[in-house]
Design an enzyme around this catalytic site. Structure first.
Site, PDB file in Angstrom:
ATOM      1  N   HIS A  92       0.848  -1.212   0.000  1.00  0.00           N
ATOM      2  CA  HIS A  92       0.000   0.000   0.000  1.00  0.00           C
ATOM      3  C   HIS A  92       0.870   1.243   0.000  1.00  0.00           C
ATOM      4  CE1 HIS A  92      -2.582  -3.164   1.577  1.00  0.00           C
ATOM      5  NE2 HIS A  92      -3.613  -2.469   1.152  1.00  0.00           N
ATOM      6  N   TYR A  98       5.407 -12.456  -9.048  1.00  0.00           N
ATOM      7  CA  TYR A  98       4.621 -11.326  -9.547  1.00  0.00           C
ATOM      8  C   TYR A  98       5.362 -10.591 -10.655  1.00  0.00           C
ATOM      9  CZ  TYR A  98       2.163  -6.989  -9.831  1.00  0.00           C
ATOM     10  OH  TYR A  98       1.489  -5.905 -10.319  1.00  0.00           O
ATOM     11  N   THR A 118       5.508  -0.100 -13.814  1.00  0.00           N
ATOM     12  CA  THR A 118       5.218  -1.449 -13.353  1.00  0.00           C
ATOM     13  C   THR A 118       4.546  -1.245 -11.999  1.00  0.00           C
ATOM     14  OG1 THR A 118       7.434  -1.565 -12.398  1.00  0.00           O
ATOM     15  CG2 THR A 118       7.145  -2.520 -14.608  1.00  0.00           C
ATOM     16  N   SER A 151       3.228   4.121 -12.165  1.00  0.00           N
ATOM     17  CA  SER A 151       2.011   3.324 -12.309  1.00  0.00           C
ATOM     18  C   SER A 151       0.922   3.730 -11.320  1.00  0.00           C
ATOM     19  CB  SER A 151       2.344   1.843 -12.061  1.00  0.00           C
ATOM     20  OG  SER A 151       1.156   1.110 -11.846  1.00  0.00           O
ATOM     21  N   TYR A 200      -4.728   3.741 -14.944  1.00  0.00           N
ATOM     22  CA  TYR A 200      -5.781   2.744 -15.111  1.00  0.00           C
ATOM     23  C   TYR A 200      -7.057   3.500 -14.808  1.00  0.00           C
ATOM     24  CZ  TYR A 200      -2.934  -1.541 -15.253  1.00  0.00           C
ATOM     25  OH  TYR A 200      -2.068  -2.548 -15.606  1.00  0.00           O
ATOM     26  N   THR A 260      -3.585   3.110 -19.949  1.00  0.00           N
ATOM     27  CA  THR A 260      -3.373   1.689 -20.258  1.00  0.00           C
ATOM     28  C   THR A 260      -4.686   1.031 -20.654  1.00  0.00           C
ATOM     29  OG1 THR A 260      -1.473   1.595 -18.821  1.00  0.00           O
ATOM     30  CG2 THR A 260      -2.545  -0.503 -19.305  1.00  0.00           C
ATOM     31  N   ASP A 312      -4.764  -2.239 -22.370  1.00  0.00           N
ATOM     32  CA  ASP A 312      -4.676  -3.680 -22.696  1.00  0.00           C
ATOM     33  C   ASP A 312      -5.009  -4.543 -21.482  1.00  0.00           C
ATOM     34  OD1 ASP A 312      -0.998  -3.841 -22.493  1.00  0.00           O
ATOM     35  OD2 ASP A 312      -2.526  -3.227 -21.076  1.00  0.00           O
ATOM     36  N   HIS A 343       1.930  -5.445 -22.607  1.00  0.00           N
ATOM     37  CA  HIS A 343       2.038  -5.474 -21.129  1.00  0.00           C
ATOM     38  C   HIS A 343       3.138  -6.433 -20.688  1.00  0.00           C
ATOM     39  CE1 HIS A 343      -0.842  -3.784 -18.027  1.00  0.00           C
ATOM     40  NE2 HIS A 343      -0.140  -4.560 -17.241  1.00  0.00           N
ATOM     41  N   ARG A 402       1.939 -10.065 -20.296  1.00  0.00           N
ATOM     42  CA  ARG A 402       1.192 -10.399 -19.059  1.00  0.00           C
ATOM     43  C   ARG A 402      -0.313 -10.391 -19.283  1.00  0.00           C
ATOM     44  NH1 ARG A 402       4.289  -9.524 -14.371  1.00  0.00           N
ATOM     45  NH2 ARG A 402       2.740  -8.409 -13.135  1.00  0.00           N
ATOM     46  N   GLY A 451      10.335  -6.942 -23.643  1.00  0.00           N
ATOM     47  CA  GLY A 451      11.467  -7.758 -24.063  1.00  0.00           C
ATOM     48  C   GLY A 451      12.691  -6.987 -24.516  1.00  0.00           C
ATOM     49  N   ARG A 470      10.771  -4.900 -16.472  1.00  0.00           N
ATOM     50  CA  ARG A 470      11.405  -5.841 -15.541  1.00  0.00           C
ATOM     51  C   ARG A 470      12.883  -5.519 -15.275  1.00  0.00           C
ATOM     52  NH1 ARG A 470       7.953  -8.836 -18.798  1.00  0.00           N
ATOM     53  NH2 ARG A 470       6.279  -9.967 -17.753  1.00  0.00           N
TER      54      ARG A 470
HETATM   55  C1  LIG Z   1       6.673  -6.578 -15.223  1.00  0.00           C
HETATM   56  C2  LIG Z   1       5.446  -5.778 -14.911  1.00  0.00           C
HETATM   57  C3  LIG Z   1       4.850  -5.048 -15.934  1.00  0.00           C
HETATM   58  C4  LIG Z   1       3.707  -4.288 -15.675  1.00  0.00           C
HETATM   59  C5  LIG Z   1       3.167  -4.271 -14.359  1.00  0.00           C
HETATM   60  C6  LIG Z   1       3.756  -4.987 -13.319  1.00  0.00           C
HETATM   61  C7  LIG Z   1       4.901  -5.748 -13.602  1.00  0.00           C
HETATM   62  C8  LIG Z   1       5.525  -6.525 -12.489  1.00  0.00           C
HETATM   63  N1  LIG Z   1       1.971  -3.590 -14.156  1.00  0.00           N
HETATM   64  S1  LIG Z   1       0.687  -4.512 -13.659  1.00  0.00           S
HETATM   65  O1  LIG Z   1       0.790  -4.645 -12.225  1.00  0.00           O
HETATM   66  O2  LIG Z   1      -0.525  -3.852 -14.079  1.00  0.00           O
HETATM   67  O3  LIG Z   1       0.820  -5.782 -14.379  1.00  0.00           O
HETATM   68  C9  LIG Z   1       1.714  -2.507 -14.944  1.00  0.00           C
HETATM   69  C10 LIG Z   1       0.895  -1.417 -14.518  1.00  0.00           C
HETATM   70  O4  LIG Z   1       0.581  -1.251 -13.341  1.00  0.00           O
HETATM   71  N2  LIG Z   1       0.482  -0.537 -15.481  1.00  0.00           N
HETATM   72  C11 LIG Z   1       0.868  -0.662 -16.806  1.00  0.00           C
HETATM   73  O5  LIG Z   1       0.466   0.145 -17.647  1.00  0.00           O
HETATM   74  N3  LIG Z   1       1.725  -1.649 -17.211  1.00  0.00           N
HETATM   75  C12 LIG Z   1       2.181  -2.530 -16.302  1.00  0.00           C
HETATM   76  N4  LIG Z   1       3.118  -3.469 -16.658  1.00  0.00           N
HETATM   77  C13 LIG Z   1       3.586  -3.543 -18.066  1.00  0.00           C
HETATM   78  C14 LIG Z   1       4.806  -2.642 -18.299  1.00  0.00           C
HETATM   79  O6  LIG Z   1       4.406  -1.274 -18.335  1.00  0.00           O
HETATM   80  C15 LIG Z   1       5.470  -2.946 -19.639  1.00  0.00           C
HETATM   81  O7  LIG Z   1       4.481  -2.984 -20.645  1.00  0.00           O
HETATM   82  C16 LIG Z   1       6.237  -4.261 -19.603  1.00  0.00           C
HETATM   83  O8  LIG Z   1       6.870  -4.437 -18.363  1.00  0.00           O
HETATM   84  C17 LIG Z   1       7.311  -4.245 -20.682  1.00  0.00           C
HETATM   85  O9  LIG Z   1       7.928  -5.501 -20.739  1.00  0.00           O
HETATM   86  P1  LIG Z   1       9.345  -5.824 -20.031  1.00  0.00           P
HETATM   87  O10 LIG Z   1       9.023  -6.019 -18.587  1.00  0.00           O
HETATM   88  O11 LIG Z   1       9.776  -7.085 -20.732  1.00  0.00           O
HETATM   89  O12 LIG Z   1      10.267  -4.673 -20.287  1.00  0.00           O
END
Ligand SMILES: Cc1cc2c(cc1C)[n+](S(=O)(=O)[O-])c1c(=O)[nH]c(=O)nc-1n2C[C@H](O)[C@H](O)[C@H](O)COP(=O)(O)O
Length: 515
Positions: free
Chosen positions: A66, A143, A197, A228, A255, A281, A283, A377, A380, A415, A437
């Site tokens: 939080h 995660y 992220t 984020s 979001y 976002t 997707d 994403h 994901r 990637g 990542r």
């Molecule tokens: C790895 C990761 C990615 C998340 C992410 C959390 C993690 C741990 N989160 S998620 O909780 O919704 O899944 C977000 C997020 O808050 N908002 C968002 O727009 N993208 C989120 N993304 C996607 C991120 O913005 C990129 O599109 C993605 O990480 C690019 O890929 P690489 O990690 O391979 O560079």
């Protein structure tokens, strides 16, 4: 915390422990006692986690998940009932959730942090990922590293770059290479940014997303940070640690909340804090099916508070991993109309993040967006959505043909692990690329120094590769530097980069119980 009224009365631990049912639920956070009986069923993280910890001190669970200011945002003043006279007894203190491992295993991992190699030995982004896979809690690693379903798109995001080869120029004076470019009309020192992220406190409990900000401001080369909606730090504290670095660009990733008033207030707040753009976002109308994350349940016999048991969690969904626990508020009814409404609501440039076909790239330009992030994403969300670099190759020529490419920035993410990945995207017309990542892992292992080092590694790779490509500035780059003939031949097997495979952890199928 600021905003929480000073104590109303002094309450003994024994008194707190008596209010231990869903219909009479008191909890302790940072020595303050709250009656959350009325809050349980509207808790964004689901009801179960509160029901199962009624009468307990839940500080260790609350903090990593939080952002600061969460209590003020969600908890009515009247629910705050007083201060503890003394700490709760150990048996009434809920340990941090480290589902899937024992406190001893967590302590062992924490000790590993003391044996991390010197940053000078970290030569590429995979080194951070390998170390993170060793020291992160199972929950954090699951995660962060999860992709959806069979993680085909997550791997394809990177592998697609392997089907694109360079056509370097020679006998060009490359003694001076300039990596500067512009993103959304602002000068940046390098052609990449740190994407949004979430829950960074799972990996860096002290600093969370503030570690990213500090790493960016510490780095001599300035790149944007996208923050984020699901950050574990509040937007205010993340902006605050920017300190006296007004040149540090921060963007907000939105979001859209089903409660549109919350979104309106948030957008106005983001504007007032001086963030420079809004990445909406699109997707993730529902967050993807990430099985590594799902397997590491929030409820767990070994380690969570003993009251937590699987049969209850299945009924209420708390066993759906961190992802589900934090994303119930995202509005699945979002449409292009909402993008038009956002344009009326804010003067900030609006970029649509998570576009996955060239027709939508064109449409975003036609409705007046400042750009798009072609993204799935990080693999994901919908598995088998195509690698962003492939869609970029399709979309850019369509934009140019329609004269829509001026004042419209295309970004891609997913990637990106080497500067060669970045250069291929730039040659195809991307304004810049996002990395997720790698910076989570850098921040988790080494905090702000790790973030600054990751930026330096990519800057040095870019400088070298531009020189070897025969290009001296980002403007030089174009499709003529690339051999794209194999991009669509997905069955082409190209030499694998072992480092990537070496740190990749495939999902594990279910096991038969030993006992
Ligand atoms: C790895 C990761 C990615 C998340 C992410 C959390 C993690 C741990 N989160 S998620 O909780 O919704 O899944 C977000 C997020 O808050 N908002 C968002 O727009 N993208 C989120 N993304 C996607 C991120 O913005 C990129 O599109 C993605 O990480 C690019 O890929 P690489 O990690 O391979 O560079």
């Amino acid at each position: 915390d600021s905003g929480v009224k000073q104590s109303k009365k002094l309450i003994t631990p024994n008194e707190v422990s008596k209010h231990n049912t869903p219909d009479d639920c008191w909890v302790v956070i940072d020595g303050k006692v709250y009656n959350l009986t009325e809050f349980i069923n509207i808790h964004p993280g689901g009801p179960l986690i509160l029901k199962l910890n009624a009468g307990m001190d839940v500080t260790a669970i609350f903090k990593p998940l939080h952002a600061k200011g969460t209590l003020e945002k969600y908890v009515k003043p009247e629910w705050y009932i007083g201060e503890l006279t003394e700490p709760m007894p150990d048996e009434f203190i809920a340990p941090p959730y480290t589902p899937g491992e024992t406190p001893e295993e967590i302590i062992y991992k924490e000790n590993l942090r003391k044996h991390l190699p010197n940053l000078g030995n970290i030569l590429n982004l995979y080194d951070f990922e390998k170390l993170a896979s060793k020291i992160l809690s199972n929950q954090a690693w699951a995660y962060y590293s999860s992709g959806s379903d069979d993680e085909i798109s997550m791997r394809e995001n990177h592998n697609a770059f392997h089907r694109i080869f360079f056509k370097p120029r020679i006998l060009v004076d490359v003694s001076e290479v300039n990596l500067e470019t512009e993103m959304l009309g602002e000068k940046v020192d390098l052609p990449f940014y740190i994407t949004a992220t979430a829950l960074m406190k799972l990996g860096n409990p002290q600093e969370g997303e503030m570690g990213i900000t500090k790493g960016c401001t510490m780095s001599p080369w300035k790149i944007p940070q996208m923050i984020s909606t699901l950050a574990s730090c509040s937007i205010d504290e993340i902006v605050k640690v920017k300190g006296n670095h007004p040149e540090q660009i921060q963007w907000y990733q939105l979001y859209v909340n089903s409660d549109r008033k919350i979104t309106r207030d948030l957008v106005k707040h983001v504007e007032n804090l001086g963030l420079k753009a809004l990445f909406v976002t699109v997707d993730a109308p529902s967050l993807g099916h990430r099985e590594k994350d799902l397997k590491i349940k929030f409820s767990n016999q070994n380690n969570g508070p003993q009251v937590m048991s699987d049969h209850e969690s299945n009924s209420e969904g708390a066993s759906q991993g961190a992802t589900r626990a934090i994303s119930k508020f995202i509005d699945p009814s979002l449409t292009w109309d909402d993008i038009s409404k956002l344009h009326k609501l804010t003067h900030l440039p609006i970029i649509i993040k998570g576009v996955q076909r060239s027709e939508d790239v064109v449409k975003a330009a036609q409705v007046g967006c400042a750009g798009v992030v072609i993204s799935n994403h990080g693999g994901r969300q919908l598995d088998f959505s195509r690698a962003p670099v492939e869609i970029l190759a399709e979309a850019k020529p369509k934009l140019v043909a329609k004269g829509l490419d001026k004042k419209f920035d295309i970004f891609i993410d997913g990637g990106i692990r080497r500067s060669t990945d970045i250069l291929k995207a730039l040659c195809l017309g991307a304004k810049g690329v996002g990395l997720g990542r790698p910076f989570i892992y850098a921040n988790s292992c080494y905090g702000e120094q790790g973030v600054a080092h990751a930026i330096k590694l990519l800057k040095e790779e870019l400088e070298m590769d531009m020189r070897l490509l025969g290009a001296t500035s980002i403007k030089d780059l174009g499709p003529e530097f690339l051999d794209m003939s194999a991009l669509k031949n997905r069955n082409v097997s190209v030499a694998k980069d072992q480092l990537y495979d070496g740190v990749y952890r495939s999902p594990q199928a279910v096991e038969i119980n030993e006992d």
